[in-house]
Design a protein around this motif. Structure first.
Motif, PDB file in Angstrom:
ATOM      1  N   VAL A 174       0.829  -1.204   0.000  1.00 14.90           N
ATOM      2  CA  VAL A 174       0.000   0.000   0.000  1.00 14.90           C
ATOM      3  C   VAL A 174       0.866   1.258   0.000  1.00 14.90           C
ATOM      4  O   VAL A 174       0.590   2.212  -0.734  1.00 14.90           O
ATOM      5  CB  VAL A 174      -0.956  -0.012   1.210  1.00 14.90           C
ATOM      6  CG1 VAL A 174      -1.678   1.323   1.349  1.00 14.90           C
ATOM      7  CG2 VAL A 174      -1.957  -1.152   1.070  1.00 14.90           C
ATOM      8  N   VAL A 175       1.906   1.262   0.805  1.00 14.12           N
ATOM      9  CA  VAL A 175       2.800   2.425   0.869  1.00 14.12           C
ATOM     10  C   VAL A 175       3.454   2.681  -0.492  1.00 14.12           C
ATOM     11  O   VAL A 175       3.522   3.824  -0.961  1.00 14.12           O
ATOM     12  CB  VAL A 175       3.863   2.228   1.968  1.00 14.12           C
ATOM     13  CG1 VAL A 175       4.979   3.274   1.854  1.00 14.12           C
ATOM     14  CG2 VAL A 175       3.212   2.297   3.349  1.00 14.12           C
ATOM     15  N   ALA A 176       3.913   1.627  -1.144  1.00 15.39           N
ATOM     16  CA  ALA A 176       4.537   1.775  -2.468  1.00 15.39           C
ATOM     17  C   ALA A 176       3.545   2.355  -3.470  1.00 15.39           C
ATOM     18  O   ALA A 176       3.905   3.195  -4.306  1.00 15.39           O
ATOM     19  CB  ALA A 176       5.065   0.428  -2.961  1.00 15.39           C
ATOM     20  N   CYS A 177       2.304   1.918  -3.397  1.00 20.60           N
ATOM     21  CA  CYS A 177       1.279   2.419  -4.314  1.00 20.60           C
ATOM     22  C   CYS A 177       1.037   3.910  -4.095  1.00 20.60           C
ATOM     23  O   CYS A 177       0.947   4.687  -5.058  1.00 20.60           O
ATOM     24  CB  CYS A 177      -0.013   1.635  -4.125  1.00 20.60           C
ATOM     25  SG  CYS A 177      -1.312   2.068  -5.296  1.00 20.60           S
ATOM     26  N   LEU A 178       0.926   4.330  -2.858  1.00 25.59           N
ATOM     27  CA  LEU A 178       0.705   5.744  -2.554  1.00 25.59           C
ATOM     28  C   LEU A 178       1.855   6.610  -3.052  1.00 25.59           C
ATOM     29  O   LEU A 178       1.642   7.717  -3.560  1.00 25.59           O
ATOM     30  CB  LEU A 178       0.516   5.925  -1.047  1.00 25.59           C
ATOM     31  CG  LEU A 178      -0.826   5.437  -0.490  1.00 25.59           C
ATOM     32  CD1 LEU A 178      -0.758   5.323   1.026  1.00 25.59           C
ATOM     33  CD2 LEU A 178      -1.961   6.369  -0.911  1.00 25.59           C
ATOM     34  N   ILE A 179       3.067   6.100  -2.926  1.00 25.75           N
ATOM     35  CA  ILE A 179       4.228   6.868  -3.384  1.00 25.75           C
ATOM     36  C   ILE A 179       4.284   6.897  -4.905  1.00 25.75           C
ATOM     37  O   ILE A 179       4.609   7.926  -5.508  1.00 25.75           O
ATOM     38  CB  ILE A 179       5.521   6.312  -2.759  1.00 25.75           C
ATOM     39  CG1 ILE A 179       5.478   6.509  -1.238  1.00 25.75           C
ATOM     40  CG2 ILE A 179       6.751   6.999  -3.353  1.00 25.75           C
ATOM     41  CD1 ILE A 179       6.641   5.900  -0.500  1.00 25.75           C
ATOM     42  N   GLU A 180       3.964   5.779  -5.549  1.00 22.86           N
ATOM     43  CA  GLU A 180       3.878   5.767  -7.018  1.00 22.86           C
ATOM     44  C   GLU A 180       2.879   6.825  -7.507  1.00 22.86           C
ATOM     45  O   GLU A 180       3.080   7.454  -8.544  1.00 22.86           O
ATOM     46  CB  GLU A 180       3.443   4.387  -7.525  1.00 22.86           C
ATOM     47  CG  GLU A 180       4.500   3.302  -7.475  1.00 22.86           C
ATOM     48  CD  GLU A 180       5.469   3.345  -8.648  1.00 22.86           C
ATOM     49  OE1 GLU A 180       5.316   4.217  -9.529  1.00 22.86           O
ATOM     50  OE2 GLU A 180       6.379   2.498  -8.671  1.00 22.86           O
ATOM     51  N   LYS A 181       1.801   7.007  -6.745  1.00 28.43           N
ATOM     52  CA  LYS A 181       0.761   7.962  -7.131  1.00 28.43           C
ATOM     53  C   LYS A 181       1.027   9.365  -6.594  1.00 28.43           C
ATOM     54  O   LYS A 181       0.202  10.266  -6.761  1.00 28.43           O
ATOM     55  CB  LYS A 181      -0.610   7.470  -6.658  1.00 28.43           C
ATOM     56  CG  LYS A 181      -1.052   6.132  -7.251  1.00 28.43           C
ATOM     57  CD  LYS A 181      -1.088   6.157  -8.772  1.00 28.43           C
ATOM     58  CE  LYS A 181      -2.216   7.016  -9.301  1.00 28.43           C
ATOM     59  NZ  LYS A 181      -2.232   7.028 -10.787  1.00 28.43           N
ATOM     60  N   ASP A 182       2.187   9.544  -5.959  1.00 29.93           N
ATOM     61  CA  ASP A 182       2.609  10.869  -5.474  1.00 29.93           C
ATOM     62  C   ASP A 182       1.566  11.477  -4.535  1.00 29.93           C
ATOM     63  O   ASP A 182       1.221  12.656  -4.639  1.00 29.93           O
ATOM     64  CB  ASP A 182       2.870  11.799  -6.661  1.00 29.93           C
ATOM     65  CG  ASP A 182       3.699  13.024  -6.273  1.00 29.93           C
ATOM     66  OD1 ASP A 182       4.433  12.939  -5.267  1.00 29.93           O
ATOM     67  OD2 ASP A 182       3.588  14.050  -6.971  1.00 29.93           O
ATOM     68  N   LEU A 183       1.088  10.660  -3.599  1.00 32.11           N
ATOM     69  CA  LEU A 183       0.078  11.105  -2.648  1.00 32.11           C
ATOM     70  C   LEU A 183       0.663  11.240  -1.247  1.00 32.11           C
ATOM     71  O   LEU A 183       1.455  10.395  -0.810  1.00 32.11           O
ATOM     72  CB  LEU A 183      -1.081  10.106  -2.613  1.00 32.11           C
ATOM     73  CG  LEU A 183      -1.912   9.993  -3.894  1.00 32.11           C
ATOM     74  CD1 LEU A 183      -2.822   8.770  -3.830  1.00 32.11           C
ATOM     75  CD2 LEU A 183      -2.735  11.256  -4.121  1.00 32.11           C
ATOM     76  N   ASP A 184       0.277  12.283  -0.556  1.00 31.66           N
ATOM     77  CA  ASP A 184       0.675  12.451   0.840  1.00 31.66           C
ATOM     78  C   ASP A 184      -0.188  11.565   1.722  1.00 31.66           C
ATOM     79  O   ASP A 184      -1.387  11.392   1.471  1.00 31.66           O
ATOM     80  CB  ASP A 184       0.514  13.909   1.274  1.00 31.66           C
ATOM     81  CG  ASP A 184       1.503  14.831   0.586  1.00 31.66           C
ATOM     82  OD1 ASP A 184       2.623  14.377   0.281  1.00 31.66           O
ATOM     83  OD2 ASP A 184       1.146  16.002   0.351  1.00 31.66           O
ATOM     84  N   PHE A 185       0.410  11.014   2.754  1.00 29.95           N
ATOM     85  CA  PHE A 185      -0.349  10.171   3.676  1.00 29.95           C
ATOM     86  C   PHE A 185       0.330  10.143   5.029  1.00 29.95           C
ATOM     87  O   PHE A 185       1.522  10.435   5.166  1.00 29.95           O
ATOM     88  CB  PHE A 185      -0.483   8.749   3.125  1.00 29.95           C
ATOM     89  CG  PHE A 185       0.820   8.002   2.988  1.00 29.95           C
ATOM     90  CD1 PHE A 185       1.259   7.131   3.975  1.00 29.95           C
ATOM     91  CD2 PHE A 185       1.618   8.180   1.861  1.00 29.95           C
ATOM     92  CE1 PHE A 185       2.461   6.449   3.859  1.00 29.95           C
ATOM     93  CE2 PHE A 185       2.823   7.501   1.724  1.00 29.95           C
ATOM     94  CZ  PHE A 185       3.243   6.635   2.719  1.00 29.95           C
TER      95      PHE A 185
END
Length: 213
Positions: A17-28
């Protein structure tokens, strides 16, 4: 911050999940869940995932669990952000979906057992079950033979570009690269090149760094 990931750095599903969020350039916001003390088996975490497993995910008032469902939500809702991880053409999307199923149904079972036996057990002082390792290696070898054939004709399993198919594979491959099972990947040239490619993804490297802080 609207997006929260409740998880643990050692969890392959959390990594996904973390890798996906970073691929999508999203803050979390990353919320650490202590697996040693069993925090994931107690309230209030059980209100986020009633099965008591990490990760759990929040995006505003939406709550999700199961890492592959979370990554699909992220890639569809935030389609215009970051790197594209899904394919728009219906036929190409069907092929991609097929290989996502292969990952979950064929690749995940033996590799998850191998990660547990060869990585997690030694880390926690438990003894490795050699019989399970042998059986899982045999199962994985059959899967990798099929991957080798597929990757001889396609740069990635899901098509010509990096997609959720590859992203879903990354955590278990990452763990197994530090074990004797690495030889199974290395002995297949196309599989070996594919592993080197996806493990070098900037988002994956950044995600590992974030989780290890």
């Amino acid at each position: 911050m609207a997006i929260k990931v409740h998880g643990n750095p050692i969890s392959n599903a959390t990594m996904r999940v973390v890798a996906c969020l970073i691929e999508k350039d999203l803050d979390f916001e990353f919320v650490f869940v202590d697996l040693v003390t069993g925090e994931h088996k107690k309230h209030p975490f059980l209100s986020l995932n009633p099965f008591g497993q990490v990760p759990a995910f929040e995006d505003g008032d939406l709550k999700l669990f199961e890492s592959r469902a979370i990554t699909q939500y992220i890639t569809h809702v935030y389609a215009s952000n970051g790197n594209q991880l899904i394919l728009q053409d219906p036929k190409k999307m069907a092929i991609m979906s097929l290989w996502m199923e292969v990952e979950g149904q064929r690749f995940e079972p033996p590799t998850l057992k191998l990660v547990w036996e060869l990585c997690i057990k030694p880390m926690t002082g438990m003894n490795t079950d050699d019989a399970i390792v042998k059986e899982s290696e045999e199962q994985l070898s059959k899967v990798l033979d099929i991957y080798e054939t597929r990757l001889a004709e396609s740069k990635y399993l899901g098509g010509d570009s990096f997609t959720l198919v590859e992203l879903h594979h990354l955590p278990n491959i990452y763990f197994l690269m530090s074990t004797k099972v690495k030889a199974l990947f290395d002995s297949r040239p196309h599989v070996s090149a594919w592993c080197a490619d996806i493990l070098a993804r900037p988002a994956w490297v950044k995600g590992l760094e974030k989780l290890q802080k």
